[in-house]
Design a protein around this motif. Sequence first.
Motif, PDB file in Angstrom:
ATOM      1  N   GLY A   1      43.515  43.651  25.432  1.00  0.00           N
ATOM      2  CA  GLY A   1      43.039  43.864  27.110  1.00  0.00           C
ATOM      3  C   GLY A   1      41.845  44.782  27.204  1.00  0.00           C
ATOM      4  N   GLU A   2      41.692  45.502  26.084  1.00  0.00           N
ATOM      5  CA  GLU A   2      40.420  46.691  26.400  1.00  0.00           C
ATOM      6  C   GLU A   2      39.294  45.768  25.927  1.00  0.00           C
ATOM      7  N   PHE A   3      39.352  44.598  25.110  1.00  0.00           N
ATOM      8  CA  PHE A   3      38.091  43.920  24.786  1.00  0.00           C
ATOM      9  C   PHE A   3      37.596  43.236  25.881  1.00  0.00           C
ATOM     10  N   TRP A   4      38.445  43.007  26.995  1.00  0.00           N
ATOM     11  CA  TRP A   4      38.072  42.126  28.105  1.00  0.00           C
ATOM     12  C   TRP A   4      37.853  43.264  29.385  1.00  0.00           C
ATOM     13  N   LEU A   5      38.673  44.300  29.583  1.00  0.00           N
ATOM     14  CA  LEU A   5      38.580  45.132  30.587  1.00  0.00           C
ATOM     15  C   LEU A   5      38.716  46.661  30.109  1.00  0.00           C
ATOM     16  N   PRO A   6      37.739  46.934  29.274  1.00  0.00           N
ATOM     17  CA  PRO A   6      37.610  48.283  28.683  1.00  0.00           C
ATOM     18  C   PRO A   6      38.048  49.483  29.367  1.00  0.00           C
ATOM     19  N   ASP A   7      37.801  49.654  30.720  1.00  0.00           N
ATOM     20  CA  ASP A   7      38.437  50.909  31.450  1.00  0.00           C
ATOM     21  C   ASP A   7      39.663  50.408  32.618  1.00  0.00           C
ATOM     22  N   GLY A   8      39.992  49.011  32.257  1.00  0.00           N
ATOM     23  CA  GLY A   8      40.999  48.695  33.024  1.00  0.00           C
ATOM     24  C   GLY A   8      40.498  47.766  34.352  1.00  0.00           C
ATOM     25  N   VAL A   9      39.393  47.792  34.876  1.00  0.00           N
ATOM     26  CA  VAL A   9      38.598  47.542  36.133  1.00  0.00           C
ATOM     27  C   VAL A   9      37.354  46.575  35.780  1.00  0.00           C
ATOM     28  N   HIS A  10      36.527  47.029  35.040  1.00  0.00           N
ATOM     29  CA  HIS A  10      35.273  46.616  34.790  1.00  0.00           C
ATOM     30  C   HIS A  10      35.140  45.512  33.651  1.00  0.00           C
ATOM     31  N   PRO A  11      34.777  44.251  33.807  1.00  0.00           N
ATOM     32  CA  PRO A  11      34.820  43.286  32.636  1.00  0.00           C
ATOM     33  C   PRO A  11      33.836  43.850  31.733  1.00  0.00           C
ATOM     34  N   SER A  12      33.946  43.290  30.608  1.00  0.00           N
ATOM     35  CA  SER A  12      32.924  43.438  29.653  1.00  0.00           C
ATOM     36  C   SER A  12      31.958  42.205  29.475  1.00  0.00           C
ATOM     37  N   ALA A  13      30.777  42.109  28.736  1.00  0.00           N
ATOM     38  CA  ALA A  13      30.113  41.078  28.773  1.00  0.00           C
ATOM     39  C   ALA A  13      30.771  39.663  28.674  1.00  0.00           C
ATOM     40  N   PRO A  14      31.403  39.516  27.504  1.00  0.00           N
ATOM     41  CA  PRO A  14      32.178  38.528  27.183  1.00  0.00           C
ATOM     42  C   PRO A  14      33.059  37.969  28.279  1.00  0.00           C
ATOM     43  N   ALA A  15      33.753  39.117  29.133  1.00  0.00           N
ATOM     44  CA  ALA A  15      34.687  38.847  30.284  1.00  0.00           C
ATOM     45  C   ALA A  15      33.801  38.289  31.347  1.00  0.00           C
ATOM     46  N   HIS A  16      32.606  38.664  31.844  1.00  0.00           N
ATOM     47  CA  HIS A  16      31.921  38.064  32.713  1.00  0.00           C
ATOM     48  C   HIS A  16      31.683  36.777  32.443  1.00  0.00           C
ATOM     49  N   PHE A  17      31.218  36.388  31.270  1.00  0.00           N
ATOM     50  CA  PHE A  17      30.977  35.118  30.835  1.00  0.00           C
ATOM     51  C   PHE A  17      31.998  34.025  31.065  1.00  0.00           C
ATOM     52  N   ARG A  18      33.310  34.624  30.713  1.00  0.00           N
ATOM     53  CA  ARG A  18      34.580  33.887  30.960  1.00  0.00           C
ATOM     54  C   ARG A  18      34.696  33.608  32.458  1.00  0.00           C
ATOM     55  N   MET A  19      34.441  34.775  33.276  1.00  0.00           N
ATOM     56  CA  MET A  19      34.702  34.752  34.572  1.00  0.00           C
ATOM     57  C   MET A  19      33.913  33.751  35.323  1.00  0.00           C
ATOM     58  N   ALA A  20      32.624  33.523  34.825  1.00  0.00           N
ATOM     59  CA  ALA A  20      31.392  32.810  35.483  1.00  0.00           C
ATOM     60  C   ALA A  20      31.949  31.274  35.200  1.00  0.00           C
ATOM     61  N   GLU A  21      32.324  31.028  33.857  1.00  0.00           N
ATOM     62  CA  GLU A  21      32.841  29.552  33.585  1.00  0.00           C
ATOM     63  C   GLU A  21      33.942  29.328  34.602  1.00  0.00           C
ATOM     64  N   PHE A  22      35.006  30.338  34.510  1.00  0.00           N
ATOM     65  CA  PHE A  22      36.075  30.068  35.459  1.00  0.00           C
ATOM     66  C   PHE A  22      35.959  29.861  37.110  1.00  0.00           C
ATOM     67  N   TRP A  23      34.775  30.681  37.642  1.00  0.00           N
ATOM     68  CA  TRP A  23      34.435  30.355  38.899  1.00  0.00           C
ATOM     69  C   TRP A  23      33.598  29.062  39.069  1.00  0.00           C
ATOM     70  N   LEU A  24      32.884  28.535  38.244  1.00  0.00           N
ATOM     71  CA  LEU A  24      32.141  27.521  38.237  1.00  0.00           C
ATOM     72  C   LEU A  24      33.476  26.135  38.184  1.00  0.00           C
ATOM     73  N   GLN A  25      34.282  26.390  37.431  1.00  0.00           N
ATOM     74  CA  GLN A  25      35.307  25.239  37.349  1.00  0.00           C
ATOM     75  C   GLN A  25      35.994  25.129  38.601  1.00  0.00           C
ATOM     76  N   HIS A  26      36.332  26.234  39.400  1.00  0.00           N
ATOM     77  CA  HIS A  26      37.027  26.239  40.792  1.00  0.00           C
ATOM     78  C   HIS A  26      36.009  25.643  41.812  1.00  0.00           C
ATOM     79  N   CYS A  27      34.841  26.131  41.647  1.00  0.00           N
ATOM     80  CA  CYS A  27      33.786  25.616  42.961  1.00  0.00           C
ATOM     81  C   CYS A  27      33.283  24.485  42.563  1.00  0.00           C
ATOM     82  N   LYS A  28      33.888  23.477  42.672  1.00  0.00           N
ATOM     83  CA  LYS A  28      33.324  21.977  42.428  1.00  0.00           C
ATOM     84  C   LYS A  28      32.606  21.631  43.524  1.00  0.00           C
ATOM     85  N   VAL A  29      32.356  22.444  44.850  1.00  0.00           N
ATOM     86  CA  VAL A  29      31.643  22.237  46.034  1.00  0.00           C
ATOM     87  C   VAL A  29      30.147  22.111  45.675  1.00  0.00           C
ATOM     88  N   LEU A  30      29.958  22.779  44.501  1.00  0.00           N
ATOM     89  CA  LEU A  30      28.702  23.080  43.960  1.00  0.00           C
ATOM     90  C   LEU A  30      28.078  21.735  43.080  1.00  0.00           C
TER      91      LEU A  30
END
Length: 211
Positions: free
Chosen positions: A181-210
């Motif tokens: 977990g600390e690899f993705w959310l080091p302080d428990g709240v703020h994402p690491s750089a790789p986590a932001h990348f995964r979030m972006a991919e995930f966001w785009l997967q759900h936002c087919k409206v774009l």
Amino acid sequence: MKKRSPAVLFQGDSITECARCSDPVQDPDGVASLGYGYAFIASTSLLADQPGCGWTFLNRGVGGNRVTDLLARWHRDALALKPDVISILIGVNDSQDRGDADHGIFEKIYRLLLEMTRVALPSTRLVLCQPFARETEHFSKLRLAILEDYSRIVRKLALETDAIFVPFQELFDRMVLEAPGEFWLPDGVHPSAPAHFRMAEFWLQHCKVLS
């Protein structure tokens, strides 16, 4: 008259803000204004894959914000911009509150934001992102339970308003099977750089409206 490009607005707290440049003297919606996080990565990924799509992207995340802060600046930082899509990620700072009364306030104000948007911008598509965290010495089990209640409220509001729901907590729950977990959310709240990348991919997967 030149036709306005369709716009996506990212709204939220520090997870969305990610050191974006907000200097009004500079270009308020240039590359630096998107920050370095999932909003920037999702925006540039889409534009790189679809260079002729015509979308523009705006980031108005503000660190430390709660849903009450969004309400205070909603007209200036959301409605006045007249975006075609508004993506909201809020709740982790609200989880510092406690009790059913706070849950009720969170839901009431969040619903008010959505109702204001529906009235002012009836054709704008809403994207409601699930707040997320992991238990650490700085983010207690109690606070995590409170955040889970807020997450359920966000999911319910997405269903009620026919908004796109992006289940980020579910994403992080799967990601911890790949790395600690600390690899993705080091302080428990703020994402690491790789986590932001995964979030972006995930966001785009759900936002087919774009697409």
